[in-house]
Design an enzyme around this catalytic site. Structure first.
Site, PDB file in Angstrom:
ATOM      1  N   PHE A 115       6.912 -14.256   2.794  1.00 23.54           N
ATOM      2  CA  PHE A 115       7.638 -13.207   2.082  1.00 23.54           C
ATOM      3  C   PHE A 115       7.650 -11.890   2.858  1.00 23.54           C
ATOM      4  O   PHE A 115       8.468 -11.017   2.608  1.00 23.54           O
ATOM      5  CB  PHE A 115       7.064 -13.066   0.665  1.00 23.54           C
ATOM      6  CG  PHE A 115       6.294 -11.816   0.387  1.00 23.54           C
ATOM      7  CD1 PHE A 115       6.933 -10.704  -0.184  1.00 23.54           C
ATOM      8  CD2 PHE A 115       4.946 -11.722   0.670  1.00 23.54           C
ATOM      9  CE1 PHE A 115       6.223  -9.548  -0.454  1.00 23.54           C
ATOM     10  CE2 PHE A 115       4.241 -10.576   0.390  1.00 23.54           C
ATOM     11  CZ  PHE A 115       4.883  -9.474  -0.169  1.00 23.54           C
ATOM     12  N   LYS A 116       6.772 -11.761   3.856  1.00 19.36           N
ATOM     13  CA  LYS A 116       6.762 -10.536   4.667  1.00 19.36           C
ATOM     14  C   LYS A 116       8.091 -10.324   5.398  1.00 19.36           C
ATOM     15  O   LYS A 116       8.441  -9.196   5.716  1.00 19.36           O
ATOM     16  CB  LYS A 116       5.619 -10.585   5.683  1.00 19.36           C
ATOM     17  CG  LYS A 116       4.231 -10.722   5.082  1.00 19.36           C
ATOM     18  CD  LYS A 116       3.867  -9.551   4.190  1.00 19.36           C
ATOM     19  CE  LYS A 116       2.378  -9.489   3.885  1.00 19.36           C
ATOM     20  NZ  LYS A 116       1.898 -10.555   3.002  1.00 19.36           N
TER      21      LYS A 116
END
Ligand SMILES: *Cc1c(COP(=O)(O)O)cnc(C)c1O
Length: 486
Positions: A115-116
């Protein structure tokens, strides 16, 4: 015109570009918008049918003055930043097994499979855009528990305006995560594996904070940060709560809970931000692993640093969730004096105690759990065993375990969206622990196989000498660059 101030109140308001390029505020606080923009229910209705990137444009426009980034450029930055996502919907929502209440939202279809990537691509492209206009450059120094480093390294690779120094605790991230950073053939990416970090990524956070606390050094080496202390990260992450809500709820106002595997509290603060803007989210489940600083804060009002436990969900092995300061700032009437006293006390004693009213304020719309490794494994196994098997990664499993633990508290038709924050292929040892050695196809990804076949390029260093060694290495890189460019 929207401007940014520090949670410590020690700086004059700045525009978006300064907040993004500086990372940390000069007074040691975190940048926050002076006021949080509000979106009316009519406007929310209109936004509800937009694609992810169109929605991102509408939300981000509320935080970025067009004098700083013109609309046309902003659109272009968003398009470029999400072009590398594998899924046509960018962040797909899927049902989870046979329980109609549970859904997963997959946040891992970006280039480094976590998700970064969602906010990092946009942040780094925006920095590059702003630096090109200023004819200036920056060195990004960041601490990682495994996913921030690859996302930043990948986004920064080849950018003329940036150097990227991801620091990671060696042996405490997976080999796949390490190879994502060390296999990039980019002259401006400099991964550093750091030995002897008893507190893992938190030890590296402290080194980064110390470098930044020296203004002369910060200026000389042009330092900035892309950890989620950078406002831009949390701002972009707020968009997926809007998108998830609109996809999961047919009608605006329907109850919806998000369950979020939480480390530094950047993702959850972004959810809080979306709700403050007017999105009717019923509740957030803050799902910790055994590192339960946040769970303790929400359940007792005591915000306290504990020793680090190494768990199966290593990306959230964090003992000081620094975005909690932003949350405290907004949930206690934006009083910078109070925040400053708290931050100073925490630095001295590793602990602050909220009073009854303050504890009540932070609990509004939040519940929390701490999930053990055994529960994480069991959740992974169960969700892959049913009629509609779904392969979770260990962090998504923490979110689902949290949802299962608390779902009895909600009205029967309340949906819970669990955020799946990483691709299972980043954690093959844990997948094997849960499912045995014969892993299914979903547990692999071609980009990781590719990265494992390339010579690794990295520096290593002991934590004890990291600060001075890093300064030296940065000076050498700068000198080499000057020589190349005459
Ligand atoms: C970073 C990360 C988290 C935690 O997000 P925070 O914003 O730090 O709370 C959860 N899962 C994965 C896989 C991550 O990489």
């Amino acid at each position: 015109m929207i401007q940014y101030v520090s949670t410590r109140g020690g700086i004059s308001p700045v525009n978006f570009d300064e907040a993004v390029l500086q990372g940390f505020a000069a007074d040691g606080g975190l940048f926050v918008p002076q006021t949080i923009p509000k979106i009316s229910p009519e406007r929310l209705q209109a936004l509800s049918r937009l694609s992810y990137t169109d929605l991102a444009f509408e939300i981000l426009s509320l935080f970025i003055d067009p004098m700083i980034i013109p609309e046309k450029e902003l659109k272009k930055l968003i398009q470029t930043s999400f072009a590398g996502f594998e899924h046509p919907n960018i962040l797909p929502l899927k049902p989870l097994g046979s329980d109609p209440a549970l859904m997963v939202m997959e946040l891992f279809h970006g280039p480094t499979l976590s998700f970064k990537d969602i906010a990092m691509g946009f942040l780094i492209n925006t920095m590059d855009y702003l630096l090109c206009r200023r004819k200036s450059r920056l060195s990004l120094v960041l601490a990682t528990t495994g996913d921030t480093g690859p996302a930043a390294a990948h986004a920064a690779a080849g950018k003329q305006t940036l150097d990227c120094w991801p620091l990671y605790p060696r042996g405490m991230i997976t080999r796949e995560q390490e190879q994502q950073m060390t296999s990039l053939a980019a002259a401006n990416v400099h991964p550093v594996g750091v030995d002897n970090c008893p507190d893992g990524g938190d030890d590296l956070d402290l080194v980064v904070a110390r470098l930044f606390a020296d203004p002369a050094l910060k200026n000389r080496l042009h330092l900035s940060s892309v950890n989620s202390i950078n406002w831009c990260r949390v701002m972009v992450q707020s968009v997926h709560y809007f998108y998830g809500y609109f996809r999961a709820c047919p009608t605006l106002g329907d109850p919806l809970v998000f369950s979020v595997p939480s480390g530094a509290f950047g993702n959850l603060f972004a959810g809080f931000l979306a709700r403050e803007m007017g999105l009717p989210i019923t509740e957030f489940i803050c799902a910790n692993n055994a590192n339960k600083t946040l769970h303790t804060a929400f359940s007792t009002g005591i915000f306290k640093k504990n020793d680090l436990c190494q768990t199966l969900s290593s990306a959230i092995d964090i003992v000081v969730p620094y975005n909690f300061w932003r949350f405290l700032y907004f949930s206690t009437e934006k009083d910078p004096k109070k925040l400053t006293a708290w931050m100073d006390q925490f630095q001295k004693t590793g602990k602050i105690l909220l009073n009854k009213a303050e504890t009540h304020a932070i609990q509004k719309g939040f519940s929390s759990v701490s999930i053990s490794d055994a529960e994480t494994l069991l959740t992974l196994q169960k969700s892959f065993a049913g009629k509609d098997p779904y392969l979770l990664d260990p962090h998504g499993a923490v979110a689902v375990a949290g949802a299962n633990a608390l779902k009895h508290r909600y009205l029967p038709d309340t949906k819970i969206v669990c955020l799946a924050t990483a691709h299972p292929a980043k954690f093959p040892d844990i997948m094997a622990k849960a499912l045995g050695p014969d892993l299914p196809d979903q547990a692999f990804h071609p980009s990781l196989i590719q990265a494992s076949r390339i010579c690794q390029k990295l520096r290593t260093c002991d934590l004890e000498h990291l600060e001075s060694a890093l300064v030296l290495a940065m000076e050498q890189e700068a000198a080499a660059r000057e020589k190349r460019h005459g």
